[in-house]
Design a protein around this motif. Structure first.
Motif, short mmCIF file in Angstrom:
data_model
loop_
_atom_site.label_atom_id
_atom_site.label_comp_id
_atom_site.label_asym_id
_atom_site.label_seq_id
_atom_site.Cartn_x
_atom_site.Cartn_y
_atom_site.Cartn_z
N GLY A 180 0.86 -1.18 0.00
CA GLY A 180 0.00 0.00 0.00
C GLY A 180 0.89 1.22 0.00
N GLY A 181 0.52 2.21 0.76
CA GLY A 181 1.41 3.37 0.87
C GLY A 181 0.72 4.68 0.60
N GLY A 182 -0.36 4.66 -0.23
CA GLY A 182 -1.09 5.88 -0.48
C GLY A 182 -0.40 6.81 -1.47
N ALA A 183 -0.72 8.09 -1.35
CA ALA A 183 -0.26 9.09 -2.32
C ALA A 183 1.00 9.79 -1.82
CB ALA A 183 -1.36 10.11 -2.56
N ASP A 184 1.76 10.33 -2.77
CA ASP A 184 2.91 11.20 -2.48
C ASP A 184 3.88 10.60 -1.47
OD1 ASP A 184 1.96 13.16 -4.27
OD2 ASP A 184 0.59 13.91 -2.72
N ILE A 185 4.38 9.43 -1.79
CA ILE A 185 5.33 8.74 -0.90
C ILE A 185 6.73 9.32 -1.14
CG2 ILE A 185 6.34 6.51 -0.33
CD1 ILE A 185 3.73 5.28 -1.58
N PRO A 186 7.39 9.81 -0.09
CA PRO A 186 8.75 10.30 -0.29
C PRO A 186 9.70 9.16 -0.65
CG PRO A 186 7.90 10.91 1.89
CD PRO A 186 6.94 9.93 1.29
N VAL A 187 10.73 9.46 -1.44
CA VAL A 187 11.70 8.43 -1.84
C VAL A 187 12.26 7.74 -0.61
CG1 VAL A 187 13.90 8.04 -3.00
CG2 VAL A 187 12.29 9.67 -3.96
N GLU A 188 12.54 8.51 0.46
CA GLU A 188 13.18 7.94 1.66
C GLU A 188 12.33 6.86 2.31
OE1 GLU A 188 13.01 11.24 0.46
OE2 GLU A 188 12.41 12.02 2.42
N ASN A 189 11.02 6.96 2.21
CA ASN A 189 10.14 5.99 2.88
C ASN A 189 9.60 4.94 1.93
OD1 ASN A 189 10.44 7.71 5.02
ND2 ASN A 189 8.45 8.69 4.80
N ALA A 190 9.95 5.03 0.65
CA ALA A 190 9.26 4.22 -0.36
C ALA A 190 9.44 2.72 -0.15
CB ALA A 190 9.73 4.64 -1.75
N LEU A 191 10.62 2.30 0.28
CA LEU A 191 10.85 0.85 0.38
C LEU A 191 10.08 0.22 1.53
CD1 LEU A 191 14.61 0.55 -0.63
CD2 LEU A 191 12.56 0.30 -2.04
N GLU A 192 9.56 1.05 2.45
CA GLU A 192 8.68 0.51 3.51
C GLU A 192 7.39 -0.05 2.91
OE1 GLU A 192 8.07 3.75 6.26
OE2 GLU A 192 10.25 4.03 6.46
N CYS A 193 7.08 0.33 1.68
CA CYS A 193 5.85 -0.15 1.02
C CYS A 193 6.03 -1.49 0.33
CB CYS A 193 5.39 0.84 -0.04
SG CYS A 193 5.25 2.51 0.54
N VAL A 194 7.27 -2.00 0.26
CA VAL A 194 7.51 -3.24 -0.50
C VAL A 194 7.25 -4.45 0.39
CG1 VAL A 194 9.23 -4.59 -1.76
CG2 VAL A 194 9.20 -2.09 -1.98
N ALA A 195 6.40 -5.36 -0.08
CA ALA A 195 6.04 -6.55 0.70
C ALA A 195 6.77 -7.79 0.20
CB ALA A 195 4.54 -6.80 0.61
N ALA A 196 6.99 -7.88 -1.10
CA ALA A 196 7.54 -9.12 -1.67
C ALA A 196 8.17 -8.79 -3.02
CB ALA A 196 6.44 -10.16 -1.84
N VAL A 197 9.03 -9.70 -3.46
CA VAL A 197 9.75 -9.49 -4.72
C VAL A 197 9.72 -10.78 -5.53
CG1 VAL A 197 11.28 -7.71 -3.80
CG2 VAL A 197 11.97 -10.10 -3.65
N THR A 198 9.85 -10.65 -6.83
CA THR A 198 10.00 -11.82 -7.69
C THR A 198 10.52 -11.35 -9.05
OG1 THR A 198 8.90 -13.85 -8.47
CG2 THR A 198 7.61 -11.82 -8.60
N LEU A 199 10.46 -12.24 -10.02
CA LEU A 199 10.85 -11.90 -11.39
C LEU A 199 9.65 -12.15 -12.29
CD1 LEU A 199 14.32 -13.66 -11.32
CD2 LEU A 199 13.94 -11.18 -11.49
N GLY A 200 9.58 -11.43 -13.39
CA GLY A 200 8.49 -11.63 -14.34
C GLY A 200 8.94 -11.26 -15.74
N LEU A 201 8.08 -11.57 -16.71
CA LEU A 201 8.33 -11.22 -18.11
C LEU A 201 7.27 -10.21 -18.55
CD1 LEU A 201 9.01 -14.79 -19.61
CD2 LEU A 201 10.71 -12.99 -19.17
N ASP A 202 7.75 -9.06 -19.00
CA ASP A 202 6.86 -8.05 -19.60
C ASP A 202 6.83 -8.38 -21.09
OD1 ASP A 202 5.74 -5.81 -20.77
OD2 ASP A 202 7.46 -4.51 -20.32
N LEU A 203 5.90 -9.27 -21.49
CA LEU A 203 5.85 -9.70 -22.90
C LEU A 203 5.32 -8.56 -23.78
CD1 LEU A 203 4.62 -13.40 -22.78
CD2 LEU A 203 6.96 -12.50 -22.72
N THR A 204 5.94 -8.44 -24.95
CA THR A 204 5.68 -7.29 -25.81
C THR A 204 5.58 -7.74 -27.26
OG1 THR A 204 7.02 -5.94 -24.31
CG2 THR A 204 6.59 -5.02 -26.51
N LEU A 205 4.48 -7.40 -27.91
CA LEU A 205 4.37 -7.62 -29.36
C LEU A 205 5.18 -6.50 -30.03
CD1 LEU A 205 0.65 -8.66 -29.50
CD2 LEU A 205 2.51 -9.96 -30.54
#
Ligand code: ZN
Length: 205
Positions: A66-91
């Motif tokens: 979550g995190g809402g609006a206007d998140i400062p860069v300094e606090n932004a990583l507090e909003c990260v819950a999980a990480v993974t890898l993915g493919l952004d498929l593109t025609l």
């Protein structure tokens, strides 16, 4: 957690910008895919037929709490819950035509199956700008990225997105691709893996 919205960052690795012939000084781009594009790891990727090349773009993906609006860069990583890898498929051929017309990219980026997404790994405050990841197709190395090469860090991406959208639990971000994008073909076996990011694989149908 169910995915609510998929935000994608384009033009975030310098060498990928130049491989597509875009100006290296371009700012990052933002686009979205519906959550219905997701293909979980292990399920077949349904490649579109008769619409030109479908390129893989291997990317670090982050899930937000979550995190809402206007998140400062300094606090932004507090909003990260999980990480993974993915493919952004593109025609890619279709995207090139749309770019020439100045038209939106949805037809090239947001088709069914356009977002293969790995299994979530807990975010344990690993340094998101110090992660290595690779994409192998049929055993051949296609893309090898390191997140220190990002032009816009994950924290800056969250800050920028939050200036337009109040970020909600279940929002995810595809954080841009390094160089090495190329076409996938039916029958191809794609494996994404990386430090603290797990190993995720798909077959293309
Ligand atoms: Zn991408």
């Amino acid at each position: 957690m169910n995915v609510k919205r998929i935000f994608c960052i384009g033009r975030n690795y310098a060498e990928h910008i130049t491989e597509l012939g875009n100006a290296p000084d371009s700012s990052c781009l933002i686009f979205m895919k519906p959550a219905s594009c997701i293909v979980p790891a292990g399920e077949p990727i349904p490649l579109p037929r008769g619409r030109g090349d479908t390129h893989h773009e291997a990317e670090l993906v982050v899930m937000l709490t979550g995190g809402g609006a206007d998140i400062p860069v300094e606090n932004a990583l507090e909003c990260v819950a999980a990480v993974t890898l993915g493919l952004d498929l593109t025609l890619r051929d279709l995207q090139s035509e749309l770019k020439k017309k100045g038209a939106p990219w949805e037809l090239a980026k947001s088709f069914d199956g356009a977002a293969p997404l790995g299994d979530w790994q807990p975010f344990l405050e690993q340094d998101l700008q110090s992660l290595d990841f690779t994409l192998h197709v049929n055993g051949e190395l296609r893309q090898h990225g390191h997140t220190r090469e990002m032009l816009y860090s994950v924290a800056r991406q969250i800050h920028i997105l939050s200036q337009t959208w109040a970020l909600m639990p279940g929002d995810i971000i595809y954080t841009g691709t390094p160089k090495g994008v190329a076409a996938l073909k039916p029958g191809d076996h794609a494996v994404l893996e990386g430090t603290h990011l797990g190993r995720h694989e798909w077959y293309c149908s």
